[in-house]
Scaffold this motif. Structure first.
Motif, PDB file in Angstrom:
ATOM      1  N   THR A   1       0.831  -1.203   0.000  1.00  0.00           N
ATOM      2  CA  THR A   1       0.000   0.000   0.000  1.00  0.00           C
ATOM      3  C   THR A   1       0.862   1.247   0.000  1.00  0.00           C
ATOM      4  O   THR A   1       0.600   2.199  -0.733  1.00  0.00           O
ATOM      5  CB  THR A   1      -0.936  -0.006   1.225  1.00  0.00           C
ATOM      6  OG1 THR A   1      -1.710  -1.196   1.192  1.00  0.00           O
ATOM      7  CG2 THR A   1      -1.851   1.195   1.213  1.00  0.00           C
ATOM      8  N   LEU A   2       1.906   1.237   0.804  1.00  0.00           N
ATOM      9  CA  LEU A   2       2.808   2.381   0.826  1.00  0.00           C
ATOM     10  C   LEU A   2       3.535   2.550  -0.501  1.00  0.00           C
ATOM     11  O   LEU A   2       3.766   3.664  -0.958  1.00  0.00           O
ATOM     12  CB  LEU A   2       3.819   2.229   1.965  1.00  0.00           C
ATOM     13  CG  LEU A   2       3.253   2.361   3.377  1.00  0.00           C
ATOM     14  CD1 LEU A   2       4.308   2.003   4.402  1.00  0.00           C
ATOM     15  CD2 LEU A   2       2.734   3.773   3.585  1.00  0.00           C
TER      16      LEU A   2
ATOM     17  N   ILE B   1       2.453   1.648  -3.498  1.00  0.00           N
ATOM     18  CA  ILE B   1       1.537   2.063  -4.557  1.00  0.00           C
ATOM     19  C   ILE B   1       1.180   3.536  -4.439  1.00  0.00           C
ATOM     20  O   ILE B   1       1.132   4.264  -5.432  1.00  0.00           O
ATOM     21  CB  ILE B   1       0.274   1.189  -4.522  1.00  0.00           C
ATOM     22  CG1 ILE B   1       0.607  -0.242  -4.955  1.00  0.00           C
ATOM     23  CG2 ILE B   1      -0.825   1.762  -5.417  1.00  0.00           C
ATOM     24  CD1 ILE B   1      -0.512  -1.226  -4.765  1.00  0.00           C
ATOM     25  N   TYR B   2       0.939   4.005  -3.216  1.00  0.00           N
ATOM     26  CA  TYR B   2       0.428   5.352  -3.026  1.00  0.00           C
ATOM     27  C   TYR B   2       1.513   6.387  -2.729  1.00  0.00           C
ATOM     28  O   TYR B   2       1.201   7.505  -2.344  1.00  0.00           O
ATOM     29  CB  TYR B   2      -0.633   5.369  -1.925  1.00  0.00           C
ATOM     30  CG  TYR B   2      -1.875   4.627  -2.363  1.00  0.00           C
ATOM     31  CD1 TYR B   2      -2.687   5.120  -3.362  1.00  0.00           C
ATOM     32  CD2 TYR B   2      -2.191   3.398  -1.796  1.00  0.00           C
ATOM     33  CE1 TYR B   2      -3.806   4.426  -3.779  1.00  0.00           C
ATOM     34  CE2 TYR B   2      -3.314   2.697  -2.197  1.00  0.00           C
ATOM     35  CZ  TYR B   2      -4.119   3.223  -3.195  1.00  0.00           C
ATOM     36  OH  TYR B   2      -5.212   2.540  -3.592  1.00  0.00           O
ATOM     37  N   THR B   3       2.786   6.032  -2.885  1.00  0.00           N
ATOM     38  CA  THR B   3       3.844   7.030  -2.688  1.00  0.00           C
ATOM     39  C   THR B   3       4.584   7.271  -3.966  1.00  0.00           C
ATOM     40  O   THR B   3       4.459   6.632  -4.930  1.00  0.00           O
ATOM     41  CB  THR B   3       4.840   6.599  -1.606  1.00  0.00           C
ATOM     42  OG1 THR B   3       5.380   5.336  -1.929  1.00  0.00           O
ATOM     43  CG2 THR B   3       4.173   6.567  -0.260  1.00  0.00           C
TER      44      THR B   3
END
Length: 68
Positions: free
Chosen positions: A63-64, A66-68
């Motif tokens: 998640t980190l 993908i969204y960073t």
């Protein structure tokens, strides 16, 4: 489970099957990239914690990423 349509030897695929194969590939590609990244991580091969805890850690890391 949906699989792409294979062509027969020495024959062309009809346009409708080519289109459905393209849609299948487009849906599959975003999933294959993170899975290949997880397979490269050494922590998953050498972890000594429960698989459930490792799965939640991998989810958080992805998640980190993908969204960073």
């Amino acid at each position: 489970m949906i699989t792409p349509v294979n062509r027969r030897p020495k024959a062309e695929l009809p346009d409708k099957h080519q289109a459905s194969n393209k849609v299948h590939a487009a849906l599959r590609a975003p999933v294959e990239r993170p899975i290949s990244r997880i397979k490269q991580w050494r922590i998953c091969r050498h972890a000594r914690i429960s698989p459930n805890r490792l799965a939640s850690a991998a989810t958080a890391i992805l998640t980190l990423m993908i969204y960073t």
